[in-house]
Design an enzyme around this catalytic site. Structure first.
Site, PDB file in Angstrom:
ATOM      1  N   CYS A 172      13.377  10.460   7.222  1.00 59.32           N
ATOM      2  CA  CYS A 172      13.262   9.945   8.594  1.00 59.32           C
ATOM      3  C   CYS A 172      14.584  10.077   9.347  1.00 59.32           C
ATOM      4  CB  CYS A 172      12.761   8.512   8.586  1.00 59.32           C
ATOM      5  SG  CYS A 172      13.644   7.482   7.426  1.00 59.32           S
ATOM      6  N   GLU A 209       9.447  15.368  15.636  1.00 58.40           N
ATOM      7  CA  GLU A 209       9.898  15.236  14.252  1.00 58.40           C
ATOM      8  C   GLU A 209       9.160  16.268  13.401  1.00 58.40           C
ATOM      9  OE1 GLU A 209       8.880  11.565  12.042  1.00 58.40           O
ATOM     10  OE2 GLU A 209      10.970  11.594  11.378  1.00 58.40           O
ATOM     11  N   GLU A 227       9.763   0.823  10.692  1.00 57.24           N
ATOM     12  CA  GLU A 227      10.802   1.838  10.511  1.00 57.24           C
ATOM     13  C   GLU A 227      10.102   3.172  10.670  1.00 57.24           C
ATOM     14  OE1 GLU A 227      12.557   4.696   9.259  1.00 57.24           O
ATOM     15  OE2 GLU A 227      12.639   3.862   7.222  1.00 57.24           O
ATOM     16  N   LYS A 281       0.845  -1.199   0.000  1.00 57.19           N
ATOM     17  CA  LYS A 281       0.000   0.000   0.000  1.00 57.19           C
ATOM     18  C   LYS A 281       0.879   1.247   0.000  1.00 57.19           C
ATOM     19  CE  LYS A 281      -1.868   2.889   2.805  1.00 57.19           C
ATOM     20  NZ  LYS A 281      -1.865   4.102   1.975  1.00 57.19           N
TER      21      LYS A 281
HETATM   22  P1  NAP Z   1       1.776   8.106   8.299  1.00 55.97           P
HETATM   23  O1  NAP Z   1       0.359   8.438   8.573  1.00 55.97           O
HETATM   24  O2  NAP Z   1       2.528   7.319   9.296  1.00 55.97           O
HETATM   25  O3  NAP Z   1       1.801   7.374   6.875  1.00 55.97           O
HETATM   26  C1  NAP Z   1       2.612   6.301   6.500  1.00 55.97           C
HETATM   27  C2  NAP Z   1       1.782   5.207   5.823  1.00 55.97           C
HETATM   28  O4  NAP Z   1       0.877   4.626   6.777  1.00 55.97           O
HETATM   29  C3  NAP Z   1       0.905   5.713   4.689  1.00 55.97           C
HETATM   30  O5  NAP Z   1       0.822   4.728   3.674  1.00 55.97           O
HETATM   31  C4  NAP Z   1      -0.430   5.886   5.385  1.00 55.97           C
HETATM   32  O6  NAP Z   1      -1.519   5.862   4.508  1.00 55.97           O
HETATM   33  C5  NAP Z   1      -0.445   4.674   6.291  1.00 55.97           C
HETATM   34  N1  NAP Z   1      -1.384   4.763   7.403  1.00 55.97           N
HETATM   35  C6  NAP Z   1      -1.884   5.874   8.028  1.00 55.97           C
HETATM   36  N2  NAP Z   1      -2.727   5.518   9.018  1.00 55.97           N
HETATM   37  C7  NAP Z   1      -2.783   4.175   9.031  1.00 55.97           C
HETATM   38  C8  NAP Z   1      -3.496   3.217   9.813  1.00 55.97           C
HETATM   39  N3  NAP Z   1      -4.322   3.577  10.797  1.00 55.97           N
HETATM   40  N4  NAP Z   1      -3.309   1.899   9.555  1.00 55.97           N
HETATM   41  C9  NAP Z   1      -2.478   1.507   8.572  1.00 55.97           C
HETATM   42  N5  NAP Z   1      -1.797   2.361   7.781  1.00 55.97           N
HETATM   43  C10 NAP Z   1      -1.922   3.676   8.015  1.00 55.97           C
HETATM   44  O7  NAP Z   1       2.574   9.417   8.010  1.00 55.97           O
HETATM   45  P2  NAP Z   1       1.962  10.813   7.449  1.00 55.97           P
HETATM   46  O8  NAP Z   1       0.655  11.150   8.107  1.00 55.97           O
HETATM   47  O9  NAP Z   1       1.966  10.722   5.994  1.00 55.97           O
HETATM   48  O10 NAP Z   1       3.072  11.821   7.965  1.00 55.97           O
HETATM   49  C11 NAP Z   1       2.977  12.322   9.277  1.00 55.97           C
HETATM   50  C12 NAP Z   1       4.333  12.379   9.932  1.00 55.97           C
HETATM   51  O11 NAP Z   1       4.909  11.084   9.981  1.00 55.97           O
HETATM   52  C13 NAP Z   1       5.360  13.212   9.196  1.00 55.97           C
HETATM   53  O12 NAP Z   1       5.242  14.552   9.452  1.00 55.97           O
HETATM   54  C14 NAP Z   1       6.624  12.623   9.714  1.00 55.97           C
HETATM   55  O13 NAP Z   1       6.936  13.184  10.954  1.00 55.97           O
HETATM   56  C15 NAP Z   1       6.300  11.163   9.876  1.00 55.97           C
HETATM   57  N6  NAP Z   1       6.743  10.344   8.719  1.00 55.97           N
HETATM   58  C16 NAP Z   1       7.831   9.560   8.889  1.00 55.97           C
HETATM   59  C17 NAP Z   1       8.281   8.811   7.817  1.00 55.97           C
HETATM   60  C18 NAP Z   1       9.478   7.925   7.913  1.00 55.97           C
HETATM   61  O14 NAP Z   1      10.065   7.631   6.892  1.00 55.97           O
HETATM   62  N7  NAP Z   1       9.840   7.451   9.071  1.00 55.97           N
HETATM   63  C19 NAP Z   1       7.640   8.882   6.585  1.00 55.97           C
HETATM   64  C20 NAP Z   1       6.500   9.685   6.457  1.00 55.97           C
HETATM   65  C21 NAP Z   1       6.074  10.404   7.541  1.00 55.97           C
HETATM   66  P3  NAP Z   1      -2.058   7.224   3.835  1.00 55.97           P
HETATM   67  O15 NAP Z   1      -0.883   8.055   3.480  1.00 55.97           O
HETATM   68  O16 NAP Z   1      -2.758   6.749   2.663  1.00 55.97           O
HETATM   69  O17 NAP Z   1      -2.946   7.846   4.850  1.00 55.97           O
END
Ligand code: NAP
Ligand code: MG
Length: 504
Positions: A309, A407, A275, A200
């Site tokens: 990250c 973060e 991760e 996904k």
């Molecule tokens: P996120 O919500 O953690 O998204 C990562 C993935 O998880 C996406 O594919 C997202 O889907 C999915 N997801 C979200 N809620 C879920 C749930 N309840 N069950 C299963 N999968 C779920 O991250 P974000 O909201 O895009 O970003 C928010 C913050 O996360 C950023 O500001 C940053 O601090 C952090 N982040 C960290 C990384 C990293 O590489 N460690 C990467 C991205 C973001 P959808 O996108 O389709 O909702």
């Protein structure tokens, strides 16, 4: 509020790859299930935008529980039929090599699609993301023929050996910051070990994962081995995390969602690897080679607009060189050209989405409110449209401020002064995270001592952000667990069977 763009032409202004434009014209994009592209069962779609101009690039199928159920059904069948796991390792390796070749053959198209969908400079997509994805498939192609079991030193009346077998159906949920690269970090080792996958991608950046799905079909993998389910976290993502017939879930994203995934996995005790986020300390001692340290620190926080990250977001600078160093870092930030990321001269594009733009603006405000000074930046970009943020260096930061603890995931360096080695190790480790760290010094003894004391999954010495498929990557503390890449990913995607045979 974005509306469907008047023309794809204006949404893709500056794009040169006719293949990328052809790909976008054939929207709405579908789900890949059992080797076929199908609409979501609900018929719903969602928009994916170009964050540089806020215009719609394509409509994409919104998969949810019903689609995940269907994907799992076919993935399970493909796994139990041993269509993939029982291929000769040589044949499986050739498939992975073919995928790597196809990524390279379509590199220009993939780089433009990545930049259009994510906003990262083409300079980065073309030089980091796409070659990195091809290399990851090629690296794990090499592993297929080298996944060994062992013969154990049993009693002579017995013969005992171990087999490393695939885990089964793997759900893989990835973020938007390195869309194709993250897809390859997940899919390549899983396939190398004989698993089948359901990937996904993030809702903000589904395009290159879909194109990768097409290339995987072109490579001729058996149907059901790779499914791509686009959709939202709550819906497609949560259905993967909760599914009783998925054996493993691999997740990259926020710590907050990582915790949700871990809880959801308890239903059938899925194997989990996470991760997650970071707040990595990047430590500058006065005896560092300063031009390299300034350049490396800029790369560490401004690459991909800081949406990394392992970004070096807490820059610890020894007091005696604090002013000099933060001046130089700000000076370097001022040379980064913000603009249309498709322009090869652009070094910083927009953030990925309005949500992310709002979040980062919130942190800029919070930093100022807590008394930090923006030596440079501290404001959104001046562009007419798009989610731009100026590269920012905050000085006068202490390690307890919000901008030093949370973060930010934007181009925002928090520069924190320190007294000596003991002080910086304490402060550096004073965080919930533990993904990465760096230390800059010409004193090899100090470098190795500090590297040993930092609680982080990766430590760089006199460099920043180097990653390679051969070296493990993952977190200490709340940055997650499990190690991707290198031989360590083989542990994530195999399970060990001990076989006993009585002799005589
Ligand atoms: P996120 O919500 O953690 O998204 C990562 C993935 O998880 C996406 O594919 C997202 O889907 C999915 N997801 C979200 N809620 C879920 C749930 N309840 N069950 C299963 N999968 C779920 O991250 P974000 O909201 O895009 O970003 C928010 C913050 O996360 C950023 O500001 C940053 O601090 C952090 N982040 C960290 C990384 C990293 O590489 N460690 C990467 C991205 C973001 P959808 O996108 O389709 O909702
Ligand atoms: Mg997009």
């Amino acid at each position: 509020m974005a509306s469907v763009s008047a023309s794809l032409e204006s949404a893709t202004r500056g794009a040169k790859s006719s293949a990328a434009l052809e790909f976008l014209k054939s929207a709405p994009k579908k789900l890949l299930i059992n080797g076929k592209w199908v609409p979501s069962k609900s018929g719903k779609t969602f928009e994916t935008l170009n964050p540089a101009n806020e215009q719609v690039l394509a409509l994409v199928a919104e998969g949810d529980k019903a689609d995940v159920d269907e994907a799992v059904k076919y993935a399970r069948k493909a796994f139990e039929d041993f269509k993939w796991a029982n291929l000769s390792p040589h044949a499986r390796a050739r498939f992975l090599l073919k995928i790597a070749d196809l990524i390279e053959q379509h590199a220009d198209e993939l780089a433009e699609l990545e930049t259009l969908d994510n906003g990262k400079p083409l300079f980065e997509s073309a030089n980091i993301d796409i070659p990195g994805a091809a290399e990851t498939f090629r690296y794990y192609a090499g592993f297929v023929t080298k996944i060994y079991g062992e013969t154990n030193p049993s009693d002579p009346s017995m013969f005992n050996y171990t087999l490393r077998e695939p885990v089964g159906v793997c759900g893989q949920i990835i973020p938007w910051n390195f869309p194709l690269l993250m897809a390859s970090w997940k899919i390549a080792p899983a396939l190398a070990c004989g698993n089948v996958v359901i990937l996904k991608p993030a809702e903000q950046t589904p395009l290159t994962a879909i194109r990768l799905g097409e290339l995987i079909c072109e490579a001729g993998l058996p149907e059901g081995v790779v499914q791509i389910i686009t959709g939202f976290g709550p819906g497609a993502g949560s259905s993967i995390a909760e599914h009783p017939d998925i054996d493993k879930v691999a997740f990259t994203g926020s710590t907050e969602v990582g915790k949700i995934i871990l809880k959801a996995s308890a239903g059938n005790l899925k194997r989990v690897s996470l991760e997650l986020g970071g707040k990595s300390p990047n430590i500058i001692f006065p005896d560092a080679d300063m031009p390299s340290a300034v350049f490396g620190s800029a790369l560490g926080i401004f690459l991909n607009q800081g949406q990394v990250c392992c970004a070096g977001s807490r820059v610890f600078v020894q007091e005696s060189v604090y002013d000099q160093f933060t001046d130089s870092l700000s000076q370097m930030a001022s040379t980064l050209t913000l603009g249309n990321p498709l322009d090869p001269n652009t070094r910083m594009g927009p953030l990925v989405s309005k949500e992310q733009h709002d979040r980062v603006k919130g942190y800029l405000k919070a930093g100022k409110a807590e008394g930090a000074k923006a030596k440079i930046g501290g404001e959104p970009g001046k562009q007419e449209a798009g989610y731009f943020i100026q590269p920012t260096v905050f000085t006068g930061v202490n390690n307890q401020m919000k901008i030093a603890r949370e973060e930010i995931f934007g181009p925002v360096a928090s520069a924190i002064p320190f007294k000596d080695e003991t002080d910086v190790v304490l402060q550096g480790n004073d965080t919930d995270y533990g993904l990465a760290a760096a230390v800059w010094t010409k004193d090899i003894n100090r470098a190795l001592t500090v590297a040993r004391k930092l609680k982080a999954g990766t430590v760089w010495i006199n460099t920043y952000g180097i990653l390679d498929p051969m070296s493990p990557f993952g977190g200490y503390k709340q940055s997650g667990f499990g190690r991707e890449l290198g031989k360590y990913a083989i542990d994530l995607y195999t399970q060990i069977k001990s076989v006993w045979c009585k002799i005589g």
